[in-house]
Design an enzyme around this catalytic site. Structure first.
Site, PDB file in Angstrom:
ATOM      1  N   ASP A  50      22.350  45.415  81.466  1.00  0.00           N
ATOM      2  CA  ASP A  50      22.017  44.474  82.537  1.00  0.00           C
ATOM      3  C   ASP A  50      21.851  45.200  83.878  1.00  0.00           C
ATOM      4  O   ASP A  50      22.227  46.376  84.022  1.00  0.00           O
ATOM      5  CB  ASP A  50      23.150  43.433  82.624  1.00  0.00           C
ATOM      6  CG  ASP A  50      22.672  42.073  83.116  1.00  0.00           C
ATOM      7  OD1 ASP A  50      21.617  42.012  83.751  1.00  0.00           O
ATOM      8  OD2 ASP A  50      23.395  41.077  82.883  1.00  0.00           O
TER       9      ASP A  50
ATOM     10  N   ASP B 119      17.186  34.225  82.485  1.00  0.00           N
ATOM     11  CA  ASP B 119      18.491  33.564  82.429  1.00  0.00           C
ATOM     12  C   ASP B 119      18.343  32.081  82.162  1.00  0.00           C
ATOM     13  O   ASP B 119      19.326  31.386  81.918  1.00  0.00           O
ATOM     14  CB  ASP B 119      19.235  33.755  83.754  1.00  0.00           C
ATOM     15  CG  ASP B 119      20.084  35.011  83.725  1.00  0.00           C
ATOM     16  OD1 ASP B 119      20.350  35.523  82.625  1.00  0.00           O
ATOM     17  OD2 ASP B 119      20.471  35.475  84.806  1.00  0.00           O
TER      18      ASP B 119
HETATM   19  C1  DGJ Z   1      22.801  38.247  83.809  1.00  0.00           C
HETATM   20  C2  DGJ Z   1      22.238  38.091  82.426  1.00  0.00           C
HETATM   21  O1  DGJ Z   1      20.898  37.751  82.485  1.00  0.00           O
HETATM   22  C3  DGJ Z   1      23.052  37.080  81.661  1.00  0.00           C
HETATM   23  O2  DGJ Z   1      22.492  36.873  80.402  1.00  0.00           O
HETATM   24  C4  DGJ Z   1      24.454  37.558  81.563  1.00  0.00           C
HETATM   25  O3  DGJ Z   1      24.515  38.725  80.797  1.00  0.00           O
HETATM   26  C5  DGJ Z   1      25.018  37.801  82.947  1.00  0.00           C
HETATM   27  N1  DGJ Z   1      24.179  38.637  83.733  1.00  0.00           N
HETATM   28  C6  DGJ Z   1      26.388  38.388  82.861  1.00  0.00           C
HETATM   29  O4  DGJ Z   1      26.886  38.729  84.076  1.00  0.00           O
END
Ligand code: DGJ
Length: 730
Positions: free
Chosen positions: A468, A534
């Protein structure tokens, strides 16, 4: 104007013809539709055919812009190279020093290597072009500041030659491709967090449409592709020329039309002021810039990229069904809870269980812990071993979330090494999600992260990292002087990924960045899937996935079934709409299954079974998207390479425009083959406004040509419903 012998490369319906004006770097004579097997005489007449003559009040001889688009050579748009050496050497004009062509023959493309030098400016340029087997044209350039300039290039130079020996500061080094006058419209993508990759169209008029990214990551609003095409070009029709910059840092893509009539698409890295300064002997290489041509619309452009991406790691096993813990439990990690989730996931058919954010020291919320990459002793007193064993015993692989490039100021790492954060101007960059960026160009920081990730992958049986990256890079300065460092940081991240992959070649990596903010061919050279957004609200996802598909094949695009009520939009959707949307991606579940009813879990298992059954089709076929008559009704699908099988989704995005639905076309089938067309369970029972459409009850037998030209009557779907349709050759 005398030209060198033209070079003609061909691949997959594309021709690239280059020629060089005497002593100059090569120019593109034609990039577009395949010209067939041309002989030398025809090629040389082609060069004459497109050559212009001098016009009043303009240069006294014809200008043929080279690939470097030098201002000095008469190009009055953005030059390929802008920069200077202490105010000199700002207008280079490269003389060809070598041209090396490797034509692979038989329509398999080839490579061209051209080098040029401007001794007065003290610069050498190396241009690499490749026409790939799938018909993509990619190019990159390497600029070298040669040892010393033999003379200064401007009238401001004094006898002392002020620029001599000083570094050459690059402002921009971009690649361009010419587009013909028939390309009068532009399309590219924009968007925001949670609604990445939204299309925008505009006329391609005189001036520049420039997309500049200063986020330090690819971004939700990156163009993805910047396309120019014939009026009204769509998914299945029109001539299109498109460009993609394969880079995960700051970048620029632009379309420029000059008043001379010339038009180009261009792109490259966007360099911050003074970010790349070449001392004598030093070089800078641009990212690859990809260009794709099609005379059958955007689907054919997408197909070239999909084939290219599928070729890069063909040995990857089928994309497993994922269960990701993020929206299921967020930071509330607990062995018993996650064991139950894993058990229910396995029951539904999950193949890979991914433990998301929250497993490491101090990470009880998003305000602390980033950087402390040790398993949290309070949450996981026996380490991750017990959970991983349970996951394995249930027949699933284990995956782990990391965010290696980031640090919370509230972390042991930041307290121990406050100087390891990117910063400039004697201040901390604006906080974003309570975090800052770790300066991976510092050997100590890089070694620490590499060591921690390596240790985790060595200690535990981890099949997958969800990698991430949750903030933009602002004020990204490298100490002690805070010099701009997005360029070096991006390379350091690539190096880190490459090194980890060489140490752990079987580990797959997902590129995630606040959802889908790092989707580009640079990161995809070293990762195996992207998290598209997301937002897993299927209504939003229909658009996000539709346009992410412009570059990526479905198996690279993470798509999950979320809870009935979307966590990011608050909308509620039926399971069939959620699962039927995720089906056309790298399928997963991100839902606390302990809150699902037994009926819901059973229905979910049926969708998982369908995904597994159709995985070879979904992940090996050709993506098709229809140019629907009604924007409220989208049609997309996947057609097997031999066109004997296809799955389509008829997706009612909104209330329809008409009371009686129109017909929809099923594109991409073999026109000479007869198909059985039927609805596909479990995507066969959407909520309808009226009676079922007759053909959906017992199917049809129709030819591929009829299905593409006439189609079938769309059922009267309620908004936010979809119907799956299968077409199988008889
Ligand atoms: C952003 C990601 O896109 C989510 O899927 C998740 O992993 C969060 N970060 C976790 O902090």
């Amino acid at each position: 104007m005398p030209l060198s012998d033209p070079v003609h490369l061909r691949a997959a319906g594309v021709s690239l013809v280059l020629a060089a004006a005497e002593g100059a770097l090569p120019s593109v004579v034609h990039w577009g539709a395949d010209l067939g097997d041309t002989g030398p005489a025809e090629l040389s007449d082609l060069c004459r055919a497109v050559e212009s003559a001098p016009v009043p009040n303009d240069f006294d001889r014809t200008v043929i812009p080279s690939l470097a688009r030098e201002h000095a050579a008469g190009w009055r748009g953005r030059p390929g190279l802008t920069g200077h050496r202490d105010g000199t050497a700002w207008s280079p004009w490269f003389r060809l020093t070598a041209l090396d062509v490797d034509d692979r023959g038989a329509g398999r493309g080839g490579t061209i290597l051209a080098t040029g030098e401007d001794t007065a400016a003290g610069l050498a340029l190396r241009l690499e072009l490749e026409l790939t087997a799938e018909g993509l044209l990619r190019q990159r350039a390497t600029l070298t500041a040669t040892a010393t300039a033999t003379a200064t290039a401007t009238a401001t130079a004094t006898a002392e030659q002020p620029g001599d020996g000083a570094p050459f500061v690059i402002d921009a080094l971009t690649a361009t491709v010419p587009v013909p006058p028939v390309a009068t419209e532009l399309l590219d993508l924009a968007g925001r967090w949670g609604r990445e990759r939204a299309p925008q169209r505009l006329p391609f008029v005189v001036g520049a449409h420039s997309r500049e990214n200063r986020r330090g990551r690819t971004g939700p609003d990156a163009p993805l592709i910047l396309a120019a095409g014939t009026p009204g070009f769509g998914f299945r029709h029109g001539e299109v020329w498109a460009l993609h910059v394969a880079w995960s840092g700051n970048h620029r893509a632009y379309a420029e039309r000059l008043s001379t009539g010339a038009a180009v698409l261009g792109g490259g890295e966007l360099l911050l002021p003074g970010e790349v300064r070449l001392a004598p002997g030093e070089t800078y290489t641009t990212p690859w810039v990809y260009a794709a041509y099609s005379d059958e619309g955007l689907d054919a452009i997408a197909a070239r990229f999909h084939t290219h991406l599928r070729g890069r790691r063909p040995q990857l096993p089928p994309r497993p069904v994922v269960l990701n813990t993020w929206e299921a439990v967020y930071f509330d990690q607990d062995l018993d809870r996650l064991t139950e989730l894993a058990r229910l996931g396995a029951e539904a058919g999950v193949e890979r269980f991914v433990l998301d954010d929250g497993w490491f020291r101090h990470r009880r919320h998003d305000r602390a812990g980033l950087g402390d990459w040790y398993v949290d002793e309070h949450v996981w007193p026996k380490g991750l071993g017990p959970l991983i064993s349970t996951v394995h015993d249930l027949g699933m692989e284990f995956g782990l979330w990391v965010e290696p490039e980031m640090v919370n100021p509230d972390s042991d790492l930041a307290r121990a090494h406050p100087d390891w954060l990117l910063a400039t101007g004697g201040r901390q960059p604006l906080p974003s999600r309570h975090q800052q960026v770790l300066d991976l160009t510092r050997p100590g920081a890089y070694a620490y992260i590499l060591d921690r990730l390596d240790a985790l992958l060595t200690e535990y049986d981890i099949a997958y990292l969800k990698w991430d990256h949750n903030r933009d890079l602002l004020d990204a300065g490298h100490g002690p002087h805070g010099t701009p460092s997005v360029h070096a940081q991006t390379h350091a991240v690539y190096r880190l990924l490459d090194e980890l992959r060489s140490r752990h070649p079987r580990v797959e990596i997902e590129s995630c960045s606040s959802g889908g903010l790092r989707v580009d061919l640079g990161i995809l050279e070293r990762t195996d899937r992207v998290w598209a957004s997301d937002c897993i609200d299927p209504l939003e996802r229909q658009q996000i996935q539709r346009w992410t598909a412009q570059l990526l094949p479905p198996e690279l695009v993470g798509a999950h079934v979320g809870a009935p009520r979307s966590h990011t939009t608050g909308r509620t959707h039926d399971l069939s709409f959620r699962a039927g949307t995720a089906l056309f991606g790298s399928f997963g579940i991100e839902w606390n299954l302990t809150t699902a009813t037994p009926d819901e879990r059973a229905e979910l298992a049926r969708w998982v079974a369908l995904y597994k059954e159709l995985r070879p089709l979904l992940h090996g076929g050709t993506t098709v998207r229809d140019d629907a008559y009604d924007p409220a009704l989208a049609v997309h699908g996947v057609v097997a390479p031999d066109r004997r099988d296809a799955l389509y989704a008829l997706v009612q995005l909104d209330a329809p425009l008409t009371s009686v639905p129109g017909t929809v076309r099923l594109p991409g089938l073999d026109p000479d083959v007869t198909y059985r067309v039927s609805v596909q369970a479990p995507g066969d029972a959407p909520a309808l406004r009226g009676q079922p459409t007759p053909w959906t009850t017992d199917g049809l037998v129709l030819g591929g040509a009829t299905l593409a030209r006439v189609g079938v009557r769309a059922p009267a779907l309620n908004p936010e419903q979809l119907l799956l349709v299968r077409a199988q050759a008889l």
